[in-house]
Motif scaffolding. Sequence first.
Motif, short mmCIF file in Angstrom:
data_model
loop_
_atom_site.label_atom_id
_atom_site.label_comp_id
_atom_site.label_asym_id
_atom_site.label_seq_id
_atom_site.Cartn_x
_atom_site.Cartn_y
_atom_site.Cartn_z
N VAL A 1 0.82 -1.22 0.00
CA VAL A 1 0.00 0.00 0.00
C VAL A 1 0.85 1.27 0.00
CG1 VAL A 1 -1.53 1.39 1.45
CG2 VAL A 1 -2.14 -0.97 0.91
N GLU A 2 1.85 1.33 0.86
CA GLU A 2 2.69 2.55 0.94
C GLU A 2 3.36 2.84 -0.41
OE1 GLU A 2 1.10 3.93 3.59
OE2 GLU A 2 2.69 5.13 2.63
N ARG A 3 3.82 1.77 -1.05
CA ARG A 3 4.50 1.92 -2.34
C ARG A 3 3.53 2.50 -3.37
NH1 ARG A 3 7.84 0.86 -6.01
NH2 ARG A 3 7.60 -0.66 -7.70
N ILE A 4 2.31 1.98 -3.36
CA ILE A 4 1.30 2.47 -4.30
C ILE A 4 1.00 3.94 -4.02
CG2 ILE A 4 -1.12 2.24 -5.04
CD1 ILE A 4 0.40 -0.13 -6.04
N ARG A 5 0.88 4.28 -2.75
CA ARG A 5 0.57 5.68 -2.41
C ARG A 5 1.69 6.59 -2.91
NH1 ARG A 5 -3.11 5.94 2.14
NH2 ARG A 5 -2.10 7.67 3.21
N SER A 6 2.95 6.18 -2.76
CA SER A 6 4.03 7.09 -3.19
C SER A 6 4.08 7.16 -4.72
CB SER A 6 5.38 6.61 -2.63
OG SER A 6 5.70 5.35 -3.20
N LEU A 7 3.80 6.05 -5.40
CA LEU A 7 3.76 6.08 -6.87
C LEU A 7 2.62 7.00 -7.35
CD1 LEU A 7 4.34 2.31 -7.76
CD2 LEU A 7 5.90 4.22 -8.23
N ALA A 8 1.49 6.88 -6.68
CA ALA A 8 0.33 7.70 -7.06
C ALA A 8 0.67 9.18 -6.91
CB ALA A 8 -0.86 7.33 -6.19
N ALA A 9 1.36 9.50 -5.80
CA ALA A 9 1.73 10.91 -5.56
C ALA A 9 2.76 11.35 -6.62
CB ALA A 9 2.32 11.04 -4.15
N ARG A 10 3.72 10.49 -6.91
CA ARG A 10 4.78 10.86 -7.86
C ARG A 10 4.23 11.08 -9.27
NH1 ARG A 10 8.86 7.34 -10.06
NH2 ARG A 10 8.70 5.94 -8.28
N HIS A 11 3.28 10.23 -9.67
CA HIS A 11 2.77 10.33 -11.04
C HIS A 11 1.50 11.15 -11.16
CE1 HIS A 11 5.71 7.52 -12.72
NE2 HIS A 11 5.52 6.74 -11.67
N GLY A 12 0.94 11.57 -10.01
CA GLY A 12 -0.28 12.40 -10.07
C GLY A 12 -1.50 11.65 -10.59
N ILE A 13 -1.52 10.33 -10.35
CA ILE A 13 -2.65 9.49 -10.74
C ILE A 13 -3.14 8.77 -9.48
CG2 ILE A 13 -3.34 7.43 -12.04
CD1 ILE A 13 -2.95 9.68 -13.91
N ALA A 14 -4.41 8.92 -9.13
CA ALA A 14 -4.91 8.32 -7.88
C ALA A 14 -5.24 6.85 -8.09
CB ALA A 14 -6.16 9.07 -7.42
N PRO A 15 -5.05 6.02 -7.05
CA PRO A 15 -5.49 4.63 -7.14
C PRO A 15 -7.01 4.62 -7.35
CG PRO A 15 -4.13 4.98 -5.20
CD PRO A 15 -4.47 6.34 -5.74
N GLY A 16 -7.47 3.80 -8.30
CA GLY A 16 -8.91 3.74 -8.58
C GLY A 16 -9.52 2.50 -7.98
N SER A 17 -10.41 1.87 -8.73
CA SER A 17 -11.11 0.69 -8.23
C SER A 17 -10.13 -0.44 -7.95
CB SER A 17 -12.14 0.22 -9.27
OG SER A 17 -11.48 -0.14 -10.47
N ILE A 18 -10.46 -1.21 -6.90
CA ILE A 18 -9.62 -2.33 -6.48
C ILE A 18 -10.29 -3.63 -6.92
CG2 ILE A 18 -8.62 -3.51 -4.49
CD1 ILE A 18 -7.37 -0.76 -5.13
N ASN A 19 -9.53 -4.46 -7.65
CA ASN A 19 -10.04 -5.72 -8.20
C ASN A 19 -9.39 -6.91 -7.51
OD1 ASN A 19 -11.51 -4.98 -11.13
ND2 ASN A 19 -10.00 -3.46 -10.41
N PRO A 20 -10.12 -7.58 -6.57
CA PRO A 20 -9.56 -8.80 -6.01
C PRO A 20 -9.39 -9.83 -7.12
CG PRO A 20 -11.55 -8.11 -4.83
CD PRO A 20 -11.46 -7.28 -6.07
N ASN A 21 -8.46 -10.77 -6.95
CA ASN A 21 -8.25 -11.83 -7.95
C ASN A 21 -8.67 -13.16 -7.35
OD1 ASN A 21 -7.03 -13.93 -9.52
ND2 ASN A 21 -5.73 -12.38 -10.47
N LEU A 22 -9.85 -13.59 -7.75
CA LEU A 22 -10.40 -14.84 -7.20
C LEU A 22 -10.47 -15.90 -8.29
CD1 LEU A 22 -13.19 -13.12 -5.12
CD2 LEU A 22 -11.22 -14.34 -4.18
#
Length: 395
Positions: A79-100
Amino acid sequence: MTVSQAERIARALDSFRIELPSWGFSNTGTRFGKYLQPAAALTIDEKFSDAAEVHQLTGVCPTLALHVLWDLPNGAADVERIRSLAARHGIAPGSINPNLFEDQHYKFGSFGNPDSSVRARAVGHARDSVAIARHLSSRDIVLWFADGSNYPGTANIRQRKRWFEENLRTLHADVDAHQRLLVEYKPFEPAFYHTDIADWGMALAFARAAGPRARVLVDTGHHYQSQNIEQIVAWLLAEGMLGGFHFNDRRYADDDLTLGSIDPYQVFRIFHEILFFESETGTRADIAYMIDQSHNLKGKIEAMIQTVVHAQELYARAALVDHNVLAAAQARCELVRAESVLRDAFSTDVRPAIAEWRRGRGLPADPLEAFRHSGYLERITALRSGRTSATSSYA
Ligand code: LRH
Ligand code: MN
């Protein structure tokens, strides 16, 4: 193009946003293989970078849909990695798709598996995905299940239905007031005899059984050939249960081709039903517009920009339908006049007005041309070439 038409287009585009799928930037294929592209994204960092390029050129794709196993292989630890990537690229995390569907345990299903330990495992992964969504301030958790069977008599369909209701209720208890569960249906594939959530009615029943934070997601590729998709959309709007879309196009089955490449009038009719509903009710439908495509042959970023541009064009055309004239013609059963109201809007060339709208917002008038001259593809091709890409998983 009258002034009011240009204004209607601008107003429509000002509110239209569409979410990009992370897996649309990586190498994907069919059961007959994958054709690898040197510039394809392999890492989540590269997927955010490519999404940022598309958003920078179009201005309307501020979020990136994430697939848990493919983008957060370590679950909450990523999660932390995603948050920093989102901040760096200016793109927010969108819908979350579990893989079942990829885990070997899910051979006979996930939420519908006769083995209670497998059902528990599946619910566990889905609950982890809801928690990940909360940590990423993502609103929607998209639930697609590959669950079903391949041969008559091999599954107790009613028993599986009960397990699904039980597990969806359990999952819904984790969902907070800001989140939604979007139940996605699909008639077949990978199951070829029965699929537990095969159509909109089953998805609607399950969403209702789950709880008030659940809605139905319409993947345009998940319908039998002759199904009237915009009628399903109209019904779900009338029921207040339409949560979102996975847009793509198809000639035969779930082909995941680029939006509007086969039947643009289909997408126009869907947008029309939504805008007609909104003008009639004076409300804004709470819909997540998302893309779900696999670009097996086209350049992935080019295909994504093409998709966004085409979605804007079809949405803008649908915004030109004069709902008052249409409603009057419908009430008087003036069939040709009513149909012409739609055809005239669909046949209107909205591209100059959209180019003007883009210029007015400091965006390139032609995002595809701008991409081709940006040097971005050359840069990432040089950076990413010569790497081996996993050919095993879907994306
Ligand atoms: C299933 C589906 C689902 C995704 C997958 C990538 O066909 O539409 O939405 O998880 O594609
Ligand atoms: Mn989908």
